[in-house]
Each structure stands twice: as C-alpha cells, then as structure tokens.
Design an enzyme around this catalytic site. Structure first.
Site, short mmCIF file in Angstrom:
data_model
loop_
_atom_site.label_atom_id
_atom_site.label_comp_id
_atom_site.label_asym_id
_atom_site.label_seq_id
_atom_site.Cartn_x
_atom_site.Cartn_y
_atom_site.Cartn_z
CG HIS A 1 -1.58 -6.71 14.19
ND1 HIS A 1 -0.32 -6.49 14.69
CD2 HIS A 1 -1.45 -6.71 12.84
CE1 HIS A 1 0.54 -6.37 13.69
NE2 HIS A 1 -0.11 -6.50 12.56
CB CYS B 1 -1.41 -7.09 19.32
SG CYS B 1 -0.36 -6.01 18.32
CB CYS C 1 1.51 -10.03 18.30
SG CYS C 1 0.52 -9.38 16.92
CG HIS D 1 -0.41 -0.07 2.54
ND1 HIS D 1 0.42 0.90 3.03
CD2 HIS D 1 -0.53 -0.99 3.54
CE1 HIS D 1 0.78 0.61 4.27
NE2 HIS D 1 0.22 -0.56 4.60
CE LYS E 1 2.10 0.89 10.42
NZ LYS E 1 2.42 -0.50 10.69
CG HIS F 1 4.12 -1.34 2.36
ND1 HIS F 1 2.90 -1.89 2.05
CD2 HIS F 1 4.41 -1.74 3.62
CE1 HIS F 1 2.47 -2.60 3.08
NE2 HIS F 1 3.36 -2.52 4.06
CE LYS G 1 -3.44 -3.70 0.61
NZ LYS G 1 -4.37 -3.94 -0.48
CB CYS H 1 3.98 -7.55 15.90
SG CYS H 1 2.71 -6.38 16.31
N1 MSP Z 1 9.15 -7.24 7.71
C1 MSP Z 1 9.18 -6.22 8.70
C2 MSP Z 1 10.47 -5.43 8.61
C3 MSP Z 1 11.71 -6.24 8.72
S1 MSP Z 1 13.14 -5.27 8.49
C4 MSP Z 1 14.38 -6.25 8.93
C5 MSP Z 1 8.00 -5.29 8.52
N2 MSP Z 1 7.42 -5.30 7.32
S2 MSP Z 1 6.12 -4.46 6.90
O1 MSP Z 1 5.87 -4.82 5.54
O2 MSP Z 1 5.08 -4.68 7.83
O3 MSP Z 1 6.47 -2.95 7.05
C6 MSP Z 1 7.64 -2.43 6.55
C7 MSP Z 1 7.64 -0.93 6.54
O4 MSP Z 1 6.56 -0.41 5.76
C8 MSP Z 1 7.47 -0.18 7.85
O5 MSP Z 1 8.55 -0.08 8.65
C9 MSP Z 1 7.24 1.19 7.30
O6 MSP Z 1 8.49 1.67 6.86
C10 MSP Z 1 6.34 0.91 6.13
N3 MSP Z 1 4.95 1.12 6.47
C11 MSP Z 1 3.96 0.19 6.65
N4 MSP Z 1 2.80 0.83 6.93
C12 MSP Z 1 3.00 2.17 6.91
C13 MSP Z 1 2.21 3.30 7.08
N5 MSP Z 1 0.91 3.25 7.30
N6 MSP Z 1 2.80 4.51 6.99
C14 MSP Z 1 4.15 4.64 6.72
N7 MSP Z 1 4.91 3.60 6.57
C15 MSP Z 1 4.38 2.34 6.66
O7 MSP Z 1 7.67 -4.58 9.44
#
Ligand code: MSP
Length: 526
Positions: free
Chosen positions: A158, A155, A130, A21, A305, A24, A308, A133
């Site tokens: 979530h 959590c 969790c 999304h 935040k 990311h 998905k 997480c």
């Molecule tokens: N897989 C772990 C990270 C492991 S790093 C060794 C993880 N993945 S994730 O896909 O859930 O999220 C990765 C990153 O996506 C978050 O740290 C952040 O940088 C970004 N974001 C996810 N949701 C977000 C928002 N709503 N807003 C901004 N950034 C977001 O955590």
C-alpha cells in the site's frame, strides 16, 4: 469428506470498501470457467463467491463517507458486486456476505469449538498493523517509504505507514501447526500451486510460525467473540471461514459433507492466508484442509499490481461495453499464463478480438453455416465413407488430440493451455477450408459427395468448438449451438460432455441449420 465427483471452487471474498476492477473480474472469471468446465464433465461442481464486509478498512471508508458500515456494504454489494456477476456472466451457485446471519452464527460456533479445544488463549499483542491489508506485519515485512512518507517504514503493497497496535487480544495457537502443515505440503505436493508459491510458503513455514492474534478490542465492526463480548473477531480469521459457513458447516452437515473440501482460487498476495492459517484453523477444528490452493498472478499496470488505491483500476464494464463479456472472459484466460502475472493492454485485447474471435472462430462459424445453407439448402449433409480423404482424417485426429489436451490442461488448472489447444482446432479448420475450397468444389456437380464430406467435417469441427468454448464464451457458443440445431438434435449445450467433444461424427445429419448472426461484430477501435 466429499465424493471425488465433487468440485467445489471458491474465489476469495472481496472487500466492499470500493467497486470492483478487472483484477477482481479476472478471479471471478477463472473460477467460473473452471466450475463450468468441470460441471460440463459430469462433476458435482459448485462455485462460491461473496464479500468481505467487516474490519477497520470498511469501517473507515464508511465513516469517511458519513454512513453506517452496514449501509455502506449493502449499497456496494447491491450496486457493484452483484452486478459484476451479471456483467461477466458468472454462474455462481452461492454468494456469501460476511454480514449474513448464517455466517455470523457459524463463525461464533467455530470460535467456541476452538476455544473449548484449547486452541485460543488470551495475551498481549504489540506490533504493526496495515489496515489496507488488514494484516499484522513484522518489521522485516516493511520497506522504506517514499515521497511524503520518506523516512518512515511503509507496507510494500500500500506504500503507506503501518499502525502500531498494543492490545490485550485472543490468540490462535498457529505455532502448534508448523509440523502438520509441512507434512501436508509434503504428502500432497499439489496442495499449493504453482510451484513458485509452494516453495515460498514452505520456506515461510519452515522458518517457524507465531501465534496469531484473532481478536480486536478497539473495534466494533465485526463478529463478537462468543466467550468475550468486548472483542470482535479479527477480520481475516472470520473471512476465511466463509468457505465452510456457506456450505453448511454447523447447520447442514449433509450439505457440508457433499461440498467440502474446496479448491481455493486466490490471488498470490493472499496465498499465505489460504495455505497456512486456513488449513491450520481447519486442523484445529478437526476438519479436512482445502483440496488445493491455486494462486493466480496479478494483472499489472505499468509493471505494478492493478489497484484502486494506486488509481490504476479499470472497471470491467469499460471492457464489456465495447467487446462484450465473452471477449473479456476469453481474453484474460487466453493471453495470461494462469499462475503468472500479466499486463493488460487495450491494443492486445483489440488485436486478439479481431484475429482470434472475429476473424478466427466467428468467421469460421459463419462461413460453415452459410455454406451449408447455400449448397445443401441448410440441411447438414450425410457423408459416404468413400468420400473421405486424408484431410478429413487429419481433422478427426486434431479434434481428438486437442480435446484430450484441453481436458488434461484444465485438470491441472492450466486454463491458458486448454485455450491454446482449442485454438489449434480453429486454426486447423480454417486451414482445411482454405485448402479444400468448398466454394470451388461446389461448382462441380459430380463432386457433391466431396462437398458433403468437407462441409460436414467443418460443421462437426465447429460443433466441437461450440462445446469446448462454451464454459469460456457461453453467449457466442449458445448462438452457434442454436444455429447448428444443437439443442434439437443433441440437447442443451451445457449438457454436452467436454471430454467427448472431439468426436469425429458428433454432429447428426439430416436436420436444418438456422441463421447465424456475427458472433463477434466488428468494432471500430478508433
Ligand atoms: N477480502 C480479502 C480476501 C478474503 S478471502 C477469505 C481480499 N479482498 S480483495 O478484494 O482485496 O482481493 C480479492 C482478490 O481479488 C485477490 O485475491 C485477487 O484474487 C483479486 N485481485 C485483486 N487485485 C488483483 C489484480 N491486480 N490482479 C489479479 N487479481 C487481483 O484480499
């Protein structure tokens, strides 16, 4: 340790349980802009991103969809996560998957090293976990559930109940590193940024650290412990290692020397993993901690935040299909203070697109190129010093000052501030044209010298904008650069030093400009 000219920036690796999304995308774009900016200032820049594919969360999603986890991950990487990089024009240098053999082999080597050094021991784990997480939780981390989970502890991220785990595990002696971590934070005050996250981490570590369970016995979707094949590595422990397994640790020492340490750009939710567990793991292996951990804020929807799980995710394509990738890249970095949370709204995006990109930067560029075409047969005019007035000298000052300000802001990762500085140049140049009215000056044959001075000054300003904006909006700036004849007279756009972009006479004269299509076409937002 790498040369000071090295600039290695990494994003977190993304879970492949679902498609990306815009949250990311925001992380990807920010890392890409910082990498491009530093590369264009002569640094040996390297940007790494990738996917986090092991663990219970991915396994369960795959099973729920009736496929093997590897097949699930392959499909998402190919159909969603790699295409995201194209959608957003991310110029990453590498893409690591935690199912890559290079990663799996180096993780096992790292585990063997820590085991041999006495930082890993066997013990019993009992506590909460969790899966969303992929994190062990303390009771104090949990909150009261609502709705269907009322009466249960859940959590906070979530909103779902956690699981109770009771296993014989292997542990990493994280608690031994409390003092060394606090010393690192003290000696290197910019190690964790922004300040709010730094303070939170220092308070957390000061309260004391528990050893970390780093293996799971009842799970087979992960990397086996080399010293006990009945366990796989805890997903976060191996995921963090991607930053060194991708840059040659354990296989190509020269490459590793060149790159490490990394700048870790992360969402604030995962700052703790990167600023506490990760440096401790590196210390245990006798390696340098990261250069810096910068935590950006969240994109919020309805004050929460974007995610998905909560069905608030917006696909990056939904934005780029309408506004283009340059606008996506510009909007999020311009509108949100980097390091703070920000809300996304279509109205705000559309308003900035129109005011700043179409009417501001785009229209300015078109006007300047078309006036040179009309009044000077398309040839960039030469200027006599005697034709310069205070107005041109003011523009020279603006270019020099705002370029310096943008560079200084980027050094501090204040990306929004850098964009605000570049915007001053757009604004001043538009004001300059309104005041000088070159279309009126053009009517006076005796004022050809003044007309040349005005149009040259404007064209040189637009040149500076093409250079300064190019790490953020590579497509539009590429079009503008070719219309200005930039490649012919100055070389490739991405070779132009950003630190020198504000030069008063940076654009050569005597060559022809070309046609310029609208950089940011009007959009019918109805
Ligand atoms: N897989 C772990 C990270 C492991 S790093 C060794 C993880 N993945 S994730 O896909 O859930 O999220 C990765 C990153 O996506 C978050 O740290 C952040 O940088 C970004 N974001 C996810 N949701 C977000 C928002 N709503 N807003 C901004 N950034 C977001 O955590």
């Amino acid at each position: 340790m790498s040369e000071p000219s090295s600039f290695f920036i990494a994003t977190p690796i993304f879970y492949v349980n679902d498609v990306p999304h815009i949250g990311h995308g925001y992380t990807q774009v920010a890392a890409d802009v910082l990498a491009r900016w530093n590369r264009q200032n002569g640094k040996d820049a390297w940007m790494l991103t990738g996917t986090d594919e092991h663990g219970q969360k991915i396994l369960r999603t795959a099973m729920a969809n009736g496929v093997e986890p590897q097949q699930w991950a392959d499909n998402l990487v190919e159909k969603a996560w790699l295409p995201l990089l194209e959608t957003l024009d991310i110029a990453n240098d590498d893409f690591i998957r935690t199912t890559d053999p290079r990663h799996e082999q180096a993780v096992q080597k790292f585990l063997t090293l820590l085991h041999d050094r006495g930082f890993i021991y066997q013990g019993d784990y009992e506590g909460f976990y969790c899966v969303g997480c992929e994190e062990y939780k303390q009771l104090s981390d949990l909150v009261d559930g609502e709705g269907e989970f009322e009466g249960q502890k859940v959590c906070p991220s979530h909103g779902r109940p956690v699981e109770v785990l009771k296993e014989n595990n292997y542990f990493f002696t994280l608690s031994h590193f409390q003092d060394r971590l606090l010393e690192l934070y003290r000696e290197q005050p910019d190690f964790i940024q922004p300040e709010s996250v730094r303070n939170e981490i220092i308070a957390f570590v000061t309260r004391g650290l528990d050893d970390l369970s780093i293996s799971r016995a009842q799970l087979d979707w992960g990397i086996e412990l080399p010293f006990d094949k009945d366990h796989v590595t805890y997903v976060w422990f191996e995921a963090l290692l991607n930053y060194i397994t991708a840059t040659g640790w354990g296989s190509d020492e020269q490459e590793f020397e060149r790159r490490w340490p990394a700048i870790q750009l992360v969402g604030k939710d995962i700052a703790r993993f990167h600023a506490v567990i990760w440096p401790a793991m590196l210390m245990a292996a006798g390696l340098q901690p990261p250069r810096r951990v910068f935590a950006h804020g969240w994109l919020l929807v309805g004050g929460e935040k974007m995610s998905k799980t909560k069905l608030t995710g917006i696909a990056p394509n939904d934005i780029t299909d309408v506004f283009g990738s340059d606008a996506f890249r510009y909007y999020f970095l311009r509108a949100i203070t980097f390091g703070a949370d920000g809300s996304f709204s279509w109205e705000d995006l559309a308003a900035r697109y129109e005011a700043e990109l179409a009417n501001g930067f785009g229209n300015l560029s078109s006007r300047v190129v078309s006036m040179i075409t009309r009044y000077f047969d398309g040839v960039v005019p030469e200027v006599a010093q005697s034709d310069l007035s205070d107005a041109e000298r003011h523009i020279h000052d603006v270019l020099a000052e705002q370029t310096a300000r943008a560079n200084a802001a980027m050094d501090r990762f204040m990306v929004h501030e850098a964009l605000a500085a570049i915007w001053v140049i757009v604004d001043e140049l538009n004001g300059y044209l309104t005041e000088q009215q070159p279309w009126v000056v053009a009517k006076d044959e005796a004022a050809r010298g003044r007309l040349a001075a005005v149009l040259y000054t404007a064209a040189n300003g637009v040149r500076a904008l093409a250079v300064l904006y190019s790490p953020v909006m590579p497509n539009a700036c590429g079009l503008l650069w070719s219309a200005l004849g930039g490649t012919r007279v100055l070389g490739e756009l991405d070779q132009q030093l950003l630190s020198a972009a504000g030069a008063a006479e940076g654009l050569p004269t005597g060559h022809s400009v070309g046609a310029l299509e609208p950089l940011f076409p009007r959009i019918d937002t109805e």
